[in-house]
Design a protein around this motif. Structure first.
Motif, PDB file in Angstrom:
ATOM      1  N   SER A 152       5.556  -5.890  -1.213  1.00  0.00           N
ATOM      2  CA  SER A 152       4.398  -6.501  -1.855  1.00  0.00           C
ATOM      3  C   SER A 152       3.171  -5.960  -1.152  1.00  0.00           C
ATOM      4  O   SER A 152       3.239  -5.557   0.018  1.00  0.00           O
ATOM      5  CB  SER A 152       4.449  -8.029  -1.715  1.00  0.00           C
ATOM      6  N   THR A 153       2.051  -5.963  -1.860  1.00  0.00           N
ATOM      7  CA  THR A 153       0.802  -5.620  -1.175  1.00  0.00           C
ATOM      8  C   THR A 153       0.620  -6.479   0.070  1.00  0.00           C
ATOM      9  O   THR A 153       0.091  -6.019   1.085  1.00  0.00           O
ATOM     10  CB  THR A 153      -0.399  -5.829  -2.122  1.00  0.00           C
ATOM     11  N   ASN A 154       1.106  -7.721  -0.008  1.00  0.00           N
ATOM     12  CA  ASN A 154       0.814  -8.690   1.044  1.00  0.00           C
ATOM     13  C   ASN A 154       1.563  -8.439   2.341  1.00  0.00           C
ATOM     14  O   ASN A 154       1.248  -9.056   3.366  1.00  0.00           O
ATOM     15  CB  ASN A 154       1.088 -10.102   0.533  1.00  0.00           C
ATOM     16  N   ASP A 155       2.568  -7.554   2.313  1.00  0.00           N
ATOM     17  CA  ASP A 155       3.157  -7.117   3.583  1.00  0.00           C
ATOM     18  C   ASP A 155       2.873  -5.643   3.860  1.00  0.00           C
ATOM     19  O   ASP A 155       2.709  -5.242   5.010  1.00  0.00           O
ATOM     20  CB  ASP A 155       4.661  -7.424   3.664  1.00  0.00           C
ATOM     21  N   VAL A 156       2.739  -4.835   2.802  1.00  0.00           N
ATOM     22  CA  VAL A 156       2.447  -3.410   2.986  1.00  0.00           C
ATOM     23  C   VAL A 156       1.041  -3.203   3.546  1.00  0.00           C
ATOM     24  O   VAL A 156       0.850  -2.470   4.526  1.00  0.00           O
ATOM     25  CB  VAL A 156       2.594  -2.653   1.644  1.00  0.00           C
ATOM     26  N   TYR A 157       0.057  -3.844   2.901  1.00  0.00           N
ATOM     27  CA  TYR A 157      -1.332  -3.566   3.273  1.00  0.00           C
ATOM     28  C   TYR A 157      -1.647  -3.991   4.710  1.00  0.00           C
ATOM     29  O   TYR A 157      -2.162  -3.179   5.495  1.00  0.00           O
ATOM     30  CB  TYR A 157      -2.289  -4.223   2.278  1.00  0.00           C
ATOM     31  N   PRO A 158      -1.357  -5.249   5.109  1.00  0.00           N
ATOM     32  CA  PRO A 158      -1.676  -5.605   6.501  1.00  0.00           C
ATOM     33  C   PRO A 158      -0.890  -4.787   7.521  1.00  0.00           C
ATOM     34  O   PRO A 158      -1.402  -4.491   8.610  1.00  0.00           O
ATOM     35  CB  PRO A 158      -1.341  -7.092   6.585  1.00  0.00           C
ATOM     36  N   THR A 159       0.340  -4.411   7.175  1.00  0.00           N
ATOM     37  CA  THR A 159       1.111  -3.572   8.091  1.00  0.00           C
ATOM     38  C   THR A 159       0.451  -2.207   8.242  1.00  0.00           C
ATOM     39  O   THR A 159       0.286  -1.692   9.356  1.00  0.00           O
ATOM     40  CB  THR A 159       2.554  -3.411   7.596  1.00  0.00           C
ATOM     41  N   ALA A 160       0.050  -1.615   7.121  1.00  0.00           N
ATOM     42  CA  ALA A 160      -0.615  -0.314   7.173  1.00  0.00           C
ATOM     43  C   ALA A 160      -1.941  -0.405   7.923  1.00  0.00           C
ATOM     44  O   ALA A 160      -2.292   0.498   8.701  1.00  0.00           O
ATOM     45  CB  ALA A 160      -0.838   0.223   5.760  1.00  0.00           C
ATOM     46  N   VAL A 161      -2.679  -1.484   7.701  1.00  0.00           N
ATOM     47  CA  VAL A 161      -3.951  -1.664   8.407  1.00  0.00           C
ATOM     48  C   VAL A 161      -3.716  -1.722   9.917  1.00  0.00           C
ATOM     49  O   VAL A 161      -4.452  -1.114  10.702  1.00  0.00           O
ATOM     50  CB  VAL A 161      -4.679  -2.920   7.909  1.00  0.00           C
ATOM     51  N   LYS A 162      -2.685  -2.441  10.328  1.00  0.00           N
ATOM     52  CA  LYS A 162      -2.405  -2.550  11.764  1.00  0.00           C
ATOM     53  C   LYS A 162      -2.021  -1.196  12.355  1.00  0.00           C
ATOM     54  O   LYS A 162      -2.451  -0.846  13.459  1.00  0.00           O
ATOM     55  CB  LYS A 162      -1.316  -3.594  12.010  1.00  0.00           C
ATOM     56  N   VAL A 163      -1.211  -0.433  11.639  1.00  0.00           N
ATOM     57  CA  VAL A 163      -0.850   0.901  12.127  1.00  0.00           C
ATOM     58  C   VAL A 163      -2.101   1.779  12.228  1.00  0.00           C
ATOM     59  O   VAL A 163      -2.311   2.490  13.221  1.00  0.00           O
ATOM     60  CB  VAL A 163       0.202   1.550  11.208  1.00  0.00           C
ATOM     61  N   ALA A 164      -2.958   1.710  11.208  1.00  0.00           N
ATOM     62  CA  ALA A 164      -4.192   2.502  11.223  1.00  0.00           C
ATOM     63  C   ALA A 164      -5.105   2.092  12.366  1.00  0.00           C
ATOM     64  O   ALA A 164      -5.702   2.950  13.042  1.00  0.00           O
ATOM     65  CB  ALA A 164      -4.918   2.344   9.885  1.00  0.00           C
ATOM     66  N   LEU A 165      -5.213   0.803  12.601  1.00  0.00           N
ATOM     67  CA  LEU A 165      -6.057   0.322  13.693  1.00  0.00           C
ATOM     68  C   LEU A 165      -5.521   0.790  15.036  1.00  0.00           C
ATOM     69  O   LEU A 165      -6.293   1.157  15.931  1.00  0.00           O
ATOM     70  CB  LEU A 165      -6.141  -1.207  13.666  1.00  0.00           C
ATOM     71  N   ASP A 166      -4.214   0.787  15.187  1.00  0.00           N
ATOM     72  CA  ASP A 166      -3.631   1.251  16.447  1.00  0.00           C
ATOM     73  C   ASP A 166      -3.938   2.730  16.673  1.00  0.00           C
ATOM     74  O   ASP A 166      -4.330   3.128  17.776  1.00  0.00           O
ATOM     75  CB  ASP A 166      -2.121   1.020  16.446  1.00  0.00           C
ATOM     76  N   LEU A 167      -3.763   3.532  15.625  1.00  0.00           N
ATOM     77  CA  LEU A 167      -4.041   4.964  15.755  1.00  0.00           C
ATOM     78  C   LEU A 167      -5.505   5.208  16.115  1.00  0.00           C
ATOM     79  O   LEU A 167      -5.828   6.037  16.965  1.00  0.00           O
ATOM     80  CB  LEU A 167      -3.696   5.674  14.447  1.00  0.00           C
ATOM     81  N   THR A 168      -6.397   4.468  15.453  1.00  0.00           N
ATOM     82  CA  THR A 168      -7.827   4.653  15.698  1.00  0.00           C
ATOM     83  C   THR A 168      -8.227   4.108  17.064  1.00  0.00           C
ATOM     84  O   THR A 168      -9.077   4.688  17.749  1.00  0.00           O
ATOM     85  CB  THR A 168      -8.646   3.975  14.588  1.00  0.00           C
TER      86      THR A 168
END
Length: 482
Positions: A152-168
Motif C-alpha cells: 500500500s502507499t501507506n507502507d511503501v511511501y514512509p518506508t521509501a522516505v525513511k531510506v531516502a532520509l538515511d541516504l541524505t
C-alpha cells in the motif's frame, strides 16, 4: 530478456490510451509513467519541484519495489519472469536511469499515493520493455497487480522516505566532518593567538583565537552524534503493514521477507516495527530528525554570526579575523567585501528552522490510523538535509579554510583591555582590581601600567601572571605546577 521488433521507441507526439476508475486518458506513448501519474501532474501544480528533484527518494522507491518483488517471488506470489523484470527495472533506476520520469510534484494530496503510483508505472513499463512488450501492455505485467503486490502507499511511501532520509543524512554527516576538520585546522593554526573573550559583547577575559575556533569544531562534533542517533530511529519501518498496519492483502511472512531483502538492497540496518498499526500512523521519528536538524541549523547560524562579528570592519569594526574575499560586495561602495558565505549559511538555517515548524504541524495533523501529510514532511526534511550539507561544504571550502588572524591587532586589544584586571583578582584583590579597571577606563592607561605605578605587583610578577598560557589555560598551568 527478449526484445521484440515491435518494441521500438514511439514517435514523438504519439499517444497510448490507459484506463483507471475515472475513465480513459491519452498518455504520451514514449512516457514510462501512466494514467495515475498523468492525473497527479494535473492535480498538483504546486511547487514545480518534481519527485525527481530528490534522487535519493527515487532510488529509495526503487529499492522498496525491488525488495517487494524479491519477497513476492520467494513466496510464490509473483511469476519469476515478472519478478526478474521488475528487479532489473529497479536496478536501472537505482543506477540513475529514468529519474526524469518521476514527474509528480513533491507536495501532493493522498499521503504519497501519486508518488507510489508514479513508481509503479515507471517500473512496470520499463519491465514490460525488458520482457519484449510495449509500454502500457498491462495485461502482461501490471503496475498495481504485480509491481505493487502486497503493498500500500501507506507502507511503501514512509518506508521509501525513511531510506531516502538515511541516504541524505549520511551525506550531511560527511559534510559536517569536512567543516569540523576545517575549524580544527584553524584552531591549531591560531593556538598561540591571544585575544579578549567577550560576554554580552563586552570585554571579558583573555582566551586564544584557537580556543574560539575549537569551540565551533566541538559543537559540530556534538551535533554529528545527535544526527547519528536520530538517523538510527528512522531504521524502523512499517513495510508489510499495508493500508493501516494490519497487513491486509500481504502474506503473513511478507513483512519480514521484504524488510530482509530491503536490508540487503540498501545496506541499512532496517527493522520491522514491533507494532505496524502504531508505526503506520506515528511520525515521531520524523519530528525527532527535524528537531536535530533545527539544532544543527541554530548552532551553525550562531557560528556564522560570530564569524561576521569577528571580521566586521575592516577599519571601524572588530577586525580580529579576515574572511577570504570571494566577490565584490557592493554596486556603489568601491572596495567593499561582504561576509557572503556566512550570510548564505544563516539563510539556510532560517529555512531549516521554518521547515521544522512545517514538520511539527504536519506530524500533529495526522488522524487516526494514518498521517496523510508525509509528502510535506519528506519535502521539508530532504530540503533541510540537502541545504545543510551544501551550507557546510560551502562554509568550509569558501570561507573557513581561508580565514586569517590579525595578530598584532588582537595583541593590542588584549594589552589595552580592562578585562586583564580580572586575571589580577587573586593577586591584588577584587577591590584593588576594580579600582585599577575603573582608572584604566577613565584615563585610557593600561591595566599593566597602573599596577606597576601603584606598586601592586613587580614587573616579573605581572609578566608571569599575564603569560598567554596562564591567561587562556590557567588550570593547565596550575596542574603542571602541582
Amino acid at each position: 530478456m527478449p526484445k521484440h521488433d515491435h518494441d521500438r521507441p514511439e514517435a514523438p507526439g504519439e499517444f497510448r490510451s490507459e484506463h483507471d476508475l475515472l475513465g480513459d486518458r491519452d498518455v504520451p506513448a514514449d512516457a514510462y509513467y501512466g494514467i495515475h501519474t498523468l492525473r497527479a501532474v494535473e492535480n498538483f501544480p504546486i511547487t514545480g519541484t518534481k519527485v525527481s528533484s530528490y534522487p535519493d527518494l527515487v532510488t529509495a522507491l526503487a529499492c522498496v519495489k525491488q525488495a517487494a518483488a524479491l519477497a513476492n517471488r520467494e513466496l510464490g506470489l509473483l511469476d519469476g519472469r515478472k519478478a526478474d523484470a521488475i528487479v532489473a527495472a529497479c536496478e536501472e533506476i537505482r543506477g540513475g536511469k529514468l529519474h526524469d520520469e518521476f514527474v509528480v510534484d513533491v507536495i501532493q494530496g493522498g499521503a504519497g499515493t501519486s508518488t507510489n503510483m508514479n513508481a509503479n508505472e515507471v517500473i512496470a513499463n520499463r519491465a514490460l520493455e525488458l520482457l519484449g512488450h510495449r509500454k502500457g501492455d498491462y495485461t502482461s505485467l501490471h503496475p498495481l497487480e504485480d509491481v505493487n503486490a502486497g503493498q500500500s502507499t501507506n507502507d511503501v511511501y514512509p518506508t521509501a522516505v525513511k531510506v531516502a532520509l538515511d541516504l541524505t543524512a549520511h551525506r550531511l554527516l560527511d559534510a559536517m566532518d569536512v567543516l569540523r576538520s576545517a575549524f580544527e585546522a584553524k584552531a591549531a593554526e591560531f593556538a598561540d593567538v591571544l585575544k579578549m573573550g567577550r560576554t554580552q559583547l563586552q570585554d571579558a577575559v583573555p582566551m586564544t583565537l584557537g580556543q574560539e575556533f575549537a569551540t565551533y569544531a566541538v559543537m559540530l562534533g556534538e551535533d554529528h552524534r545527535r544526527l547519528t542517533e536520530a538517523r538510527a530511529l528512522i531504521h524502523e519501518i512499517n513495510l508489510g503493514g499495508t493500508a493501516i498496519g494490519t497487513g491486509l492483502n500481504a502474506h503473513p511472512r511478507y513483512a519480514a521477507l521484504a524488510t530482509g531483502h530491503l536490508r540487503t538492497v540498501t545496506g541499512l540496518p532496517l527493522t520491522v516495527a514491533d507494532d505496524l498499526v502504531e508505526a503506520t500512523q506515528d511520525a515521531g521519528a520524523f519530528v525527532q530528525l527535524s528537531g536535530v536538524l533545527k539544532r544543527i541549523a541554530v548552532k551553525l547560524s550562531k557560528t556564522c554570526n560570530d564569524l561576521r562579528l569577528l571580521s566586521c570592519g575592516p577599519r571601524a569594526g572588530f577586525a580580529e579575523i579576515n574572511l577570504p574575499p570571494v566577490q565584490a560586495g557592493s554596486s556603489i561602495m568601491p572596495g567593499k567585501v561582504n561576509p557572503v558565505v556566512p550570510e548564505v549559511v544563516n539563510q539556510i538555517a532560517f529555512e531549516v528552522i521554518g521547515n521544522d515548524m512545517t514538520v511539527t504541524m504536519a506530524a500533529e495533523a495526522g488522524q487516526l490510523q494514518l498521517n496523510a501529510f508525509e509528502p510535506i514532511i519528506a519535502h521539508s526534511l530532504l530540503k533541510s538535509l540537502t541545504h545543510l550539507r551544501a551550507g557546510c561544504l560551502t562554509l568550509a571550502e569558501r570561507c573557513v579554510t581561508g580565514i586569517t588572524a590579525n595578530r598584532e591587532h588582537l595583541a593590542g586589544l588584549v594589552a589595552r583591555s580592562i578585562g586583564l584586571a580580572t586575571a589580577l583578582n587573586p593577586h591584588i584583590g577584587y577591590e584593588q582590581a576594580t579600582a585599577v579597571a575603573q582608572e584604566a577606563l577613565r584615563t585610557g592607561r593600561s591595566v599593566q601600567e597602573l599596577v606597576l605605578d601603584k606598586g601592586l605587583l613587580t614587573e616579573d610578577e605581572l609578566r608571569r601572571i599575564l603569560l598567554p598560557d596562564n591567561l587562556a589555560r590557567p588550570h593547565l598551568h596550575t596542574a603542571a605546577e602541582g
